[in-house]
Design a protein around this motif. Structure first.
Motif, PDB file in Angstrom:
ATOM      1  N   PRO A   6      26.320   0.641  35.392  1.00  0.00           N
ATOM      2  CA  PRO A   6      25.327   1.580  34.873  1.00  0.00           C
ATOM      3  C   PRO A   6      24.088   1.839  35.718  1.00  0.00           C
ATOM      4  O   PRO A   6      23.243   2.624  35.317  1.00  0.00           O
ATOM      5  CB  PRO A   6      24.912   0.921  33.551  1.00  0.00           C
ATOM      6  N   ASN A   7      23.979   1.175  36.898  1.00  0.00           N
ATOM      7  CA  ASN A   7      22.726   1.339  37.645  1.00  0.00           C
ATOM      8  C   ASN A   7      22.920   1.116  39.136  1.00  0.00           C
ATOM      9  O   ASN A   7      23.924   0.559  39.578  1.00  0.00           O
ATOM     10  CB  ASN A   7      21.671   0.354  37.124  1.00  0.00           C
ATOM     11  N   CYS A   8      21.915   1.539  39.888  1.00  0.00           N
ATOM     12  CA  CYS A   8      21.869   1.308  41.333  1.00  0.00           C
ATOM     13  C   CYS A   8      21.420  -0.131  41.565  1.00  0.00           C
ATOM     14  O   CYS A   8      20.409  -0.569  41.008  1.00  0.00           O
ATOM     15  CB  CYS A   8      20.883   2.280  41.983  1.00  0.00           C
ATOM     16  N   CYS A  11      17.609   0.208  43.551  1.00  0.00           N
ATOM     17  CA  CYS A  11      16.390   0.699  42.889  1.00  0.00           C
ATOM     18  C   CYS A  11      16.456   0.652  41.366  1.00  0.00           C
ATOM     19  O   CYS A  11      15.493   1.004  40.695  1.00  0.00           O
ATOM     20  CB  CYS A  11      16.080   2.120  43.353  1.00  0.00           C
ATOM     21  N   ASP A  12      17.588   0.237  40.820  1.00  0.00           N
ATOM     22  CA  ASP A  12      17.814   0.128  39.374  1.00  0.00           C
ATOM     23  C   ASP A  12      17.830   1.472  38.653  1.00  0.00           C
ATOM     24  O   ASP A  12      17.684   1.541  37.439  1.00  0.00           O
ATOM     25  CB  ASP A  12      16.799  -0.820  38.720  1.00  0.00           C
ATOM     26  N   ARG A  13      18.027   2.547  39.383  1.00  0.00           N
ATOM     27  CA  ARG A  13      18.149   3.879  38.773  1.00  0.00           C
ATOM     28  C   ARG A  13      19.364   3.906  37.852  1.00  0.00           C
ATOM     29  O   ARG A  13      20.425   3.380  38.172  1.00  0.00           O
ATOM     30  CB  ARG A  13      18.320   4.908  39.883  1.00  0.00           C
ATOM     31  N   ASP A  14      19.220   4.527  36.697  1.00  0.00           N
ATOM     32  CA  ASP A  14      20.342   4.697  35.783  1.00  0.00           C
ATOM     33  C   ASP A  14      21.399   5.601  36.409  1.00  0.00           C
ATOM     34  O   ASP A  14      21.068   6.654  36.971  1.00  0.00           O
ATOM     35  CB  ASP A  14      19.886   5.306  34.459  1.00  0.00           C
ATOM     36  N   LEU A  15      22.655   5.178  36.314  1.00  0.00           N
ATOM     37  CA  LEU A  15      23.781   5.967  36.819  1.00  0.00           C
ATOM     38  C   LEU A  15      24.833   6.040  35.711  1.00  0.00           C
ATOM     39  O   LEU A  15      25.779   5.254  35.678  1.00  0.00           O
ATOM     40  CB  LEU A  15      24.372   5.323  38.083  1.00  0.00           C
ATOM     41  N   THR A  30      27.591  -0.778  43.490  1.00  0.00           N
ATOM     42  CA  THR A  30      27.187   0.551  43.035  1.00  0.00           C
ATOM     43  C   THR A  30      25.739   0.843  43.411  1.00  0.00           C
ATOM     44  O   THR A  30      24.849   0.065  43.091  1.00  0.00           O
ATOM     45  CB  THR A  30      27.369   0.669  41.506  1.00  0.00           C
ATOM     46  N   PHE A  31      25.526   1.966  44.076  1.00  0.00           N
ATOM     47  CA  PHE A  31      24.203   2.389  44.509  1.00  0.00           C
ATOM     48  C   PHE A  31      24.070   3.886  44.296  1.00  0.00           C
ATOM     49  O   PHE A  31      25.066   4.606  44.248  1.00  0.00           O
ATOM     50  CB  PHE A  31      23.997   2.068  45.996  1.00  0.00           C
ATOM     51  N   CYS A  32      22.826   4.362  44.178  1.00  0.00           N
ATOM     52  CA  CYS A  32      22.610   5.801  44.051  1.00  0.00           C
ATOM     53  C   CYS A  32      22.706   6.439  45.441  1.00  0.00           C
ATOM     54  O   CYS A  32      22.522   5.776  46.472  1.00  0.00           O
ATOM     55  CB  CYS A  32      21.272   6.104  43.391  1.00  0.00           C
ATOM     56  N   SER A  68      30.916  -0.146  31.947  1.00  0.00           N
ATOM     57  CA  SER A  68      30.214  -1.422  31.845  1.00  0.00           C
ATOM     58  C   SER A  68      28.769  -1.198  31.407  1.00  0.00           C
ATOM     59  O   SER A  68      28.162  -0.168  31.705  1.00  0.00           O
ATOM     60  CB  SER A  68      30.224  -2.119  33.210  1.00  0.00           C
ATOM     61  N   THR A  69      28.209  -2.174  30.721  1.00  0.00           N
ATOM     62  CA  THR A  69      26.787  -2.139  30.364  1.00  0.00           C
ATOM     63  C   THR A  69      26.015  -3.209  31.130  1.00  0.00           C
ATOM     64  O   THR A  69      24.805  -3.308  31.003  1.00  0.00           O
ATOM     65  CB  THR A  69      26.591  -2.366  28.850  1.00  0.00           C
ATOM     66  N   LYS A  70      26.724  -4.005  31.936  1.00  0.00           N
ATOM     67  CA  LYS A  70      26.089  -5.080  32.704  1.00  0.00           C
ATOM     68  C   LYS A  70      25.395  -4.503  33.934  1.00  0.00           C
ATOM     69  O   LYS A  70      26.024  -3.916  34.801  1.00  0.00           O
ATOM     70  CB  LYS A  70      27.130  -6.110  33.140  1.00  0.00           C
ATOM     71  N   ARG A  71      24.084  -4.684  33.982  1.00  0.00           N
ATOM     72  CA  ARG A  71      23.298  -4.189  35.108  1.00  0.00           C
ATOM     73  C   ARG A  71      23.301  -5.224  36.225  1.00  0.00           C
ATOM     74  O   ARG A  71      23.117  -6.405  35.979  1.00  0.00           O
ATOM     75  CB  ARG A  71      21.882  -3.857  34.669  1.00  0.00           C
ATOM     76  N   VAL A  72      23.516  -4.772  37.446  1.00  0.00           N
ATOM     77  CA  VAL A  72      23.482  -5.629  38.630  1.00  0.00           C
ATOM     78  C   VAL A  72      22.320  -5.144  39.489  1.00  0.00           C
ATOM     79  O   VAL A  72      22.193  -3.949  39.755  1.00  0.00           O
ATOM     80  CB  VAL A  72      24.806  -5.534  39.423  1.00  0.00           C
TER      81      VAL A  72
END
Length: 84
Positions: A6-8, A11-15, A30-32, A68-72
């Motif tokens: 769910p994120n980069c 930078c932790d941007r929502d994806l 996963t990255f933006c 997935s809902t797990k943020r990395v």
């Protein structure tokens, strides 16, 4: 099956699952697109691999196969992969 994270990791941007900005490597790091181009120079900092656009799972299949809902997030920050 892809996790569709769910994120980069940089930078932790929502994806969200439908994002055209999500880029992944063969290990599904996963990255933006902005971090891939601007910070990482197109090289995964975790494995040294290349990035490709993450496929979009059809909305009708997200209910059966949810993202997935797990943020990395890279705790040490992110930067280009070091040369081996």
């Amino acid at each position: 099956m892809l996790e569709i994270r769910p994120n980069c990791e940089c930078c932790d941007r929502d994806l969200p699952p439908e994002s055209r900005e999500a880029m992944i490597c063969t290990f599904e790091c996963t990255f933006c697109a902005d971090c891939v181009a601007g910070v990482l120079g197109g090289v995964c900092p975790n494995c040294g691999g290349e990035f490709v656009p993450r496929p979009i799972r059809p909305a009708a299949l997200l209910a059966k196969y949810p993202a997935s809902t797990k943020r990395v997030l890279k705790a040490e920050g992110c930067g280009p992969a070091e040369a081996a």
